[in-house]
Every structure is written in C-alpha cells, then in structure tokens.
Write an enzyme that holds these catalytic residues in place. Sequence first.
Site, PDB file in Angstrom:
ATOM      1  N   LYS A  44       0.827  -1.272   0.079  1.00 29.51           N
ATOM      2  CA  LYS A  44      -0.014  -0.063  -0.064  1.00 29.51           C
ATOM      3  C   LYS A  44       0.965   1.349   0.016  1.00 29.51           C
ATOM      4  CE  LYS A  44      -4.358  -1.520   1.972  1.00 29.51           C
ATOM      5  NZ  LYS A  44      -5.386  -1.208   2.874  1.00 29.51           N
ATOM      6  N   ASP A  49     -10.396   3.627   1.702  1.00 25.09           N
ATOM      7  CA  ASP A  49     -10.607   3.159   2.971  1.00 25.09           C
ATOM      8  C   ASP A  49     -10.969   4.135   3.797  1.00 25.09           C
ATOM      9  OD1 ASP A  49      -9.376   0.506   2.665  1.00 25.09           O
ATOM     10  OD2 ASP A  49      -7.330   1.076   3.303  1.00 25.09           O
TER      11      ASP A  49
END
Length: 269
Positions: A65, A101
């Site tokens: 990520k 997210d």
Amino acid sequence: MIRAAVIGHPVDHSLSPLIHNHWIGRYGLTGAYDRRDIASANLAAGIGELSRAGYAGFNVTVPHKQAVMALCTHIDDDARAVGAVNTVRIENGKLSGGNTDAFGFIENLRAQAGPGPWRVLILGAGGAARAAAHALQTAGSSDIVIANRTLENAKTLAAQRKTAFVPWEEITGTLPSRTLIVNTTVCGMTGQPPLAIDITALPDDAVVYDIVYKPLVTDLLARARQRGLRTVTGLGMLLQQARPAFAAWFGVMPEIDETLLQKVTEAAS
Ligand code: ATR
C-alpha cells in the site's frame, strides 16, 4: 472486457474478488476481477504486466500500500492524507492512485450509527488509524483522542492529524467523554490477543466500532452489545471501500445487496 485485480503478498485471503465479481454479475457487465500474488521485489514488473494486459486498474493490499505510491504519476487527496494507496486506475499506461478506506470507514459508520459528529477515541496508530482519523475529521469530528500500545506511535499520528493522544494505560479515564470508540488494532482478530479494555465507563449512548471483521462480532463488540451500546462491525467497511473502486474501473457505483452481504459473511466466518 474490463479487467481489474487485487495485488498483494499473500493475497489468497482477499475477499475483493468475491465482492467485485458479484457486482460484475449483478450489473450485467462484461468484466473480470482476479487476484495476483506479487512479491515486493517484483512489484513494478508485476504491475507492468497488468498494464500491458490492458487492465483498468487494481486494488492494493499488504504489503504494497505504501510502496505502490512511488509508481503512481498521480495520487488523490485521500491517499495523500492517509499515506497509502489501495486503489489504482491505469490510464494510457500511467498509474493514478487513490484510497477508498477512508470512504469505507465513514460510510459504514454513517450507515450503521448515523452522521455524527463524534467525540472519538481511536485505539491504534497504524495505517487503519490514520485512515479513520482523516475520515472522521473530514466528516466534521474534530474532538479525537488517539491511544496506542506504543506511545511514540500515538504521538506521531496525533501530531500529523492534529489530535490529542493518551497513553494506553490511561484509556479508561477518557471513556466518559467519548461518544465513539474505534478499534483499529489487530486485537480481537482471530489468532490475535483480545482487546483487554474495560468499556464500562463509556456513556450509554456511545457507539463502539471495530474494523476487525474476522470474527464478525469481536469480543469488544460482544461486550458493548451486552452493555446495551450501539455497535458497528468491520465487514461493512470492507464492502463500502470496494464501492468507489468498482465505480472507478467499471463505471457503476454499486450497492451492497443482501446476497452480497450473505456471501461475504459466509466467506469471512
Ligand atoms: P494497520 O496498517 O492495519 O493499522 P499496523 O500499522 O501494523 O496495521 O498497526 C497495527 C496496530 O495494532 C498498531 O497500532 C499496533 O500498536 P503498536 O504501534 O504498539 O505496534 C497495534 N497492536 C498490535 N498488537 C497489539 C497488541 N497486542 N495490543 C495493543 N495494540 C496492538
């Protein structure tokens, strides 16, 4: 034929293929979503293959990520604020990185507990805590306290997000003034130690949010329910974060229907 994938290492556990392929079927699209196990040393080469194969984009999971950010030519504001990319669009061979997210975190909270604003205690100071703090602040909750096992990490995140922090041992004292507590640590996850926090001192109208979704109802959430508190489970965040990613590649903002909820609940249990 629109193609997308999730990349990670390991990536077997990812529920993203189940979610996205459900939506491809439901919306009658010609597309496919698969998974690619790519080790860190092969990240650039692995992504290059997806690009040459004509993929519209991909999701990014552990451990890529952060690393994928260096390969993106554009990074959106959420990803910049969170410091991680979980969704990439490929356009003319160029990578555009985003982070859904924060959206997933706040949409799930809104859907299950209402709009806030909240007086928040965030447990944990990793990537998930950073996404939660950013999402809550963007949605208007400015009173946030961060507690973390390693105090230094709480201090660092609190300085970045301009929030307060407390040592892990002093959590109980903050509870009476909180309307929302959020567990972003791994505690309570299957195979991890439980979250050993007494939540008796929370006010009766407080909400307890656990982003852990395996098990679906963590020990923390079970204790909150016993106390009569409202709870927010982590599975909704996983589903919500997938919606804008799907929209970015397939052009439809999908809804979370009962069948999908059932499929994912079964797969996660
Ligand atoms: P993520 O990016 O998913 O948030 P992470 O960056 O590895 O994952 O962060 C994990 C979080 O869980 C951290 O806040 C970690 O605390 P430390 O900063 O002290 O490592 C927290 N954590 C992990 N194990 C824990 C435990 N046994 N008790 C309390 N907190 C724990």
